[in-house]
Design an enzyme around this catalytic site. Structure first.
Site, PDB file in Angstrom:
ATOM      1  CG  ASP A 136      -1.875   1.155   1.242  1.00 20.96           C
ATOM      2  OD1 ASP A 136      -2.721   1.211   0.334  1.00 20.96           O
ATOM      3  OD2 ASP A 136      -1.784   2.014   2.142  1.00 20.96           O
ATOM      4  CG  HIS A 207      -6.187   1.151  -7.005  1.00 21.45           C
ATOM      5  ND1 HIS A 207      -7.102   2.162  -6.791  1.00 21.45           N
ATOM      6  CD2 HIS A 207      -5.215   1.328  -6.062  1.00 21.45           C
ATOM      7  CE1 HIS A 207      -6.711   2.913  -5.766  1.00 21.45           C
ATOM      8  NE2 HIS A 207      -5.564   2.436  -5.317  1.00 21.45           N
TER       9      HIS A 207
END
Length: 296
Positions: A136, A207
């Site tokens: 992340d 994404h």
């Protein structure tokens, strides 16, 4: 004095081992001034970070340029819940018991004026990975670029060194993601899970491609400090994005949600935000939260 030295240190520091988020609402008829002064004196901006909502600032008869309540994205093709709150506290540490004790102490401190409406425990998973197993915040700016993205500059309206933070608690439907073939998982994120390399052949809905911060005009850089959460066998991500304004976050979310071009981010095939709120994180002064901008 540098902009970074004026900021709450937790904005710029790496994700801690453990976190706890407290979301609070001002009690009807309560006067928050004394409680906020006490909180500001105890919060160090590093282990205890503080954000104020637009409704609380307005209740104090003050104004912070750039601060507003989250109200979703016009034209979004998916649900983006708006759950505004008056006060947000992010506790950072490495011992869950210590975080519990600190949060109970803070709840007592806040009790004369605020109700703690939600507490979310979070953690650092596998050196900064999401529960899906993907890293992340790979594209987070660093150094001076991080300061520029996350902190208000001198003379830019809000006090220098302060920051605006967008907070969303995302719920992952992990069984949906686990049922995907590995290639579909990679193409949903846009990266190879093992190498973390971006995939050239990923679809436009991936994404990574939807949120390439340099592809916006102006560029839409935020400083992500998100942490996974879990309760029972459910889990997700507390998405936390700091910026010198909310503009970059709204640009990113506008594209993700399909408001920009009608295409939604592939993340929405397995995860969804359950909350959404904006807060202003005041700067620091002499080791305490500086509330002079709101008259305290």
């Amino acid at each position: 004095m540098t902009i970074a030295s004026q900021a709450q240190a937790g904005i710029l520091e790496p994700i801690p081992a453990l976190g706890r988020y407290l979301t609070c609402q001002l009690r009807v008829g309560a006067s928050p001034q004394a409680v906020l002064r006490a909180l500001a004196a105890q919060a160090d901006g590093e282990q205890t970070m503080v954000g104020l909502g637009a409704s609380l600032v307005r209740e104090l008869g003050a104004e912070v340029p750039g601060l507003k309540a989250f109200s979703g994205i016009t034209g979004a093709r998916i649900k983006l819940p708006a759950t505004p709150a008056d006060l947000w506290i992010w506790l950072r540490g490495s011992d869950r018991g210590e975080l519990l004790i600190r949060s109970r102490h803070l709840e007592t401190l806040l009790a004369p004026a605020f109700d703690v409406q939600e507490i979310v425990d979070a953690f650092n998973h596998d050196h900064g990975k999401d529960l899906t197993g993907y890293e992340d915040g790979t594209e987070n700016p660093e150094g001076a670029e991080a300061f520029a993205a996350a902190l208000v500059a001198q003379g830019s309206g809000a006090p220098a060194g302060s920051s605006f933070v967008a907070v969303q608690r995302w719920h992952h439907h992990l069984s949906r993601f686990e049922a995907m073939p590995r290639q579909q998982q990679d193409h949903t994120i846009g990266r190879d899970r093992e190498s973390n390399e971006e995939l050239d052949d990923a679809p436009e809905t991936a994404h990574v491609k939807r949120t390439a911060q340099e592809s916006f005009d102006p560029e839409a850089f935020v400083l992500r400090r998100s942490m996974p959460w879990a309760e029972g066998n459910a889990g997700g991500l507390v998405f936390t994005a700091f910026g010198h304004s909310f503009d970059a976050f709204e640009a990113l979310l506008g594209r993700m949600s399909g408001a920009e071009d009608g295409q939604t981010d592939a993340l929405f095939t397995f995860t969804e935000p359950q909350t959404g709120a904006y807060f202003w994180c005041p700067p620091m002064r002499d080791g305490a939260i500086d509330l002079r901008a709101i008259g305290l």
